[in-house]
Design an enzyme around this catalytic site. Structure first.
Site, PDB file in Angstrom:
ATOM      1  N   ARG A  69      20.978  27.866  35.582  1.00 49.84           N
ATOM      2  CA  ARG A  69      21.160  27.594  37.018  1.00 49.84           C
ATOM      3  C   ARG A  69      21.653  26.154  37.194  1.00 49.84           C
ATOM      4  NH1 ARG A  69      17.083  25.910  39.729  1.00 49.84           N
ATOM      5  NH2 ARG A  69      15.597  27.470  39.003  1.00 49.84           N
TER       6      ARG A  69
ATOM      7  N   TYR B   3      37.910  31.251  59.361  1.00 49.80           N
ATOM      8  CA  TYR B   3      37.520  32.430  58.593  1.00 49.80           C
ATOM      9  C   TYR B   3      36.239  33.015  59.214  1.00 49.80           C
ATOM     10  CZ  TYR B   3      35.909  35.402  54.852  1.00 49.80           C
ATOM     11  OH  TYR B   3      35.458  36.486  54.137  1.00 49.80           O
TER      12      TYR B   3
ATOM     13  N   ASP C 198      38.827  23.627  53.893  1.00 49.20           N
ATOM     14  CA  ASP C 198      38.844  24.923  53.209  1.00 49.20           C
ATOM     15  C   ASP C 198      40.289  25.138  52.752  1.00 49.20           C
ATOM     16  OD1 ASP C 198      39.057  27.616  52.515  1.00 49.20           O
ATOM     17  OD2 ASP C 198      37.508  28.242  53.939  1.00 49.20           O
TER      18      ASP C 198
ATOM     19  N   LYS D 167      40.181  34.544  46.038  1.00 50.37           N
ATOM     20  CA  LYS D 167      41.530  34.758  46.542  1.00 50.37           C
ATOM     21  C   LYS D 167      42.554  34.292  45.486  1.00 50.37           C
ATOM     22  CE  LYS D 167      39.011  35.974  50.002  1.00 50.37           C
ATOM     23  NZ  LYS D 167      38.712  35.132  51.149  1.00 50.37           N
TER      24      LYS D 167
HETATM   25  C1  LIG Z   1      37.534  34.718  51.814  1.00 49.53           C
HETATM   26  C2  LIG Z   1      37.418  33.400  52.441  1.00 49.53           C
HETATM   27  C3  LIG Z   1      36.193  32.734  52.482  1.00 49.53           C
HETATM   28  C4  LIG Z   1      34.919  33.352  51.939  1.00 49.53           C
HETATM   29  O1  LIG Z   1      34.960  33.540  50.565  1.00 49.53           O
HETATM   30  P1  LIG Z   1      34.184  34.702  49.777  1.00 49.53           P
HETATM   31  O2  LIG Z   1      34.565  34.459  48.369  1.00 49.53           O
HETATM   32  O3  LIG Z   1      34.664  36.009  50.318  1.00 49.53           O
HETATM   33  O4  LIG Z   1      32.737  34.509  50.043  1.00 49.53           O
HETATM   34  C5  LIG Z   1      36.163  31.470  53.050  1.00 49.53           C
HETATM   35  N1  LIG Z   1      37.266  30.902  53.566  1.00 49.53           N
HETATM   36  C6  LIG Z   1      38.458  31.526  53.562  1.00 49.53           C
HETATM   37  C7  LIG Z   1      39.639  30.853  54.163  1.00 49.53           C
HETATM   38  C8  LIG Z   1      38.574  32.794  53.003  1.00 49.53           C
HETATM   39  O5  LIG Z   1      39.759  33.409  53.024  1.00 49.53           O
END
Ligand SMILES: *Cc1c(COP(=O)(O)O)cnc(C)c1O
Length: 386
Positions: free
Chosen positions: A46, A98, A170, A195
């Site tokens: 962890r 998001y 982000d 992504k």
């Molecule tokens: C998908 C996404 C998230 C969340 O990520 P997860 O891996 O699905 O938890 C946060 N910000 C953006 C811009 C995203 O496209």
């Protein structure tokens, strides 16, 4: 060193004991102590795991920060970051956010006495107008999802510095290949690695990179304390994904530009949102602060009935949530990613029932255009018969 080289170097030569070129998957929860009071640097997974360390060091290099941290999902990364804030703190956040981040802020963080003001961060004066004496940070997505609002990061970061706020970006949509906010002065970058970084629609993960060691160690404390860490197998998959990130991003973008240009000429299409189009309001800003425009397109159709028809009849493009993988996906934000945002707010920000979002994959672009073209054509035929 060029970013393509940095990407390929991710996680290699980290295993001096065998010389394994790639970092092995250390499927271990615990590590033997050499003797009392000594550690190999790894005690319990962890806290730290060698496969995770390889990924964390790689993303820190790519984002040009001091500390990289890997989490079990993008949301786990974002939520762990939010532990930096305390009861009474206030955040200024991009409004076209998001959906999952919106949900954490509105349903969880707000219960702990942290307040949020949503503004269109593409308008610098709105950011400044929202700053309060208890504001602690600016949380930005650029370009936003799904309406592709582009925030001028330098302007936003200037405002943040003026009021002594952290800037958190982000960077999921751009990936470190196209945009590196820490180099522009942001304090923290967060990714849904599910992504573009993973890139193959086969892993869920999240990453954080801090510009300063101090802030990074602060987040590391929460990573270990809360424990939303990424397992070694998934860390390995993300390292694997990084190797080809540059090639993939170039192809995503090349395809996206062609499709966006084609869509602007389609009779059934009303508006196309893609920052790579020269008439997009954020085009010039992106040219300054990023090295590309990415692979995400949104568009509205003139007739709402085309939405379900399209989702049902596309053959190459898959109707599915998520983005950033090699396969092209189409999403209906109002009912999927943004379903948790009340309809009234959705409409006011433009996430209407005729908006679709396309994550352009790396297939041959002609096949993608042909797929859309055929369905538009079929719809026109059925519409005549109504
Ligand atoms: C998908 C996404 C998230 C969340 O990520 P997860 O891996 O699905 O938890 C946060 N910000 C953006 C811009 C995203 O496209």
């Amino acid at each position: 060193m060029h970013i393509h080289t940095k990407l390929v170097q991710a996680g290699i030569r980290k295993d001096p004991s065998t010389g394994s070129l790639t970092t092995p998957i250390y499927q271990a929860s615990t590590f033997q102590h050499p003797r009392l009071g000594e550690s190999t640097g790894y005690d319990y997974s962890r806290t730290a795991n060698p496969t995770r360390t390889a990924l964390e060091e790689a993303i820190a290099v790519l984002e040009e920060g001091e500390v990289g941290l890997a989490f079990s999902s993008g949301m786990a990364a974002i939520t762990s970051l939010l532990y930096l804030f305390k009861n009474g703190d206030h955040l200024v956040v991009s409004e076209d956010l998001y959906g999952g981040t919106y949900r954490v802020l509105s349903d969880i963080v707000s219960e702990h006495g942290i307040t949020v003001t949503y503004v269109n961060t593409a308008h610098a004066e709105e950011i400044e107008g929202a700053v309060q004496p208890n504001t602690k940070a600016l949380f930005i997505e650029t370009p936003t999802n799904p309406l592709t609002h582009v925030t001028d990061l330098e302007k936003a970061i200037d405002i943040a510095k003026k009021y002594d706020l952290w800037t958190i970006v982000d960077n999921t949509f751009m990936s470190p290949y196209f945009q590196r906010p820490l180099a522009l002065g942001a304090d923290l970058v967060v990714h849904s690695a599910s992504k573009y970084i993973g890139g193959h629609n086969d892993v869920i993960g999240g990453l954080v990179v801090a510009r300063s060691k101090e802030l990074g160690e602060n987040v590391r404390f929460y990573q270990n304390a809360v424990g939303a860490i990424l397992g070694p197998q998934d860390c390995w998959l993300l390292i694997r994904g990084l190797k080809t990130l540059g090639l993939r991003m170039e192809r995503h973008q090349e395809n996206a530009l062609k499709i966006a240009q084609w869509l602007t000429e389609c009779e059934q299409v009303e508006t196309v949102y893609y920052p790579g189009l020269a008439d997009h309001p954020g085009h010039d800003i992106m040219k300054r602060q990023a090295t590309g425009f990415g692979g995400m397109i949104s568009f509205t159709v003139k007739e709402e009935e085309l939405v379900p028809f399209l989702l049902e009849h596309l053959k190459v493009i898959t109707f599915a949530e998520s983005l950033g993988g090699v396969e092209s996906l189409i999403t209906f934000p109002a009912r999927q990613t943004h379903a948790d945002i009340p309809e009234e707010i959705r409409n006011s920000i433009g996430v209407t029932n005729s908006l679709l979002r396309l994550s352009v994959g790396i297939e041959h672009v002609d096949d993608l255009i042909e797929d859309l073209k055929e369905v538009f054509h079929e719809f026109a035929k059925t519409a005549v018969n109504h």
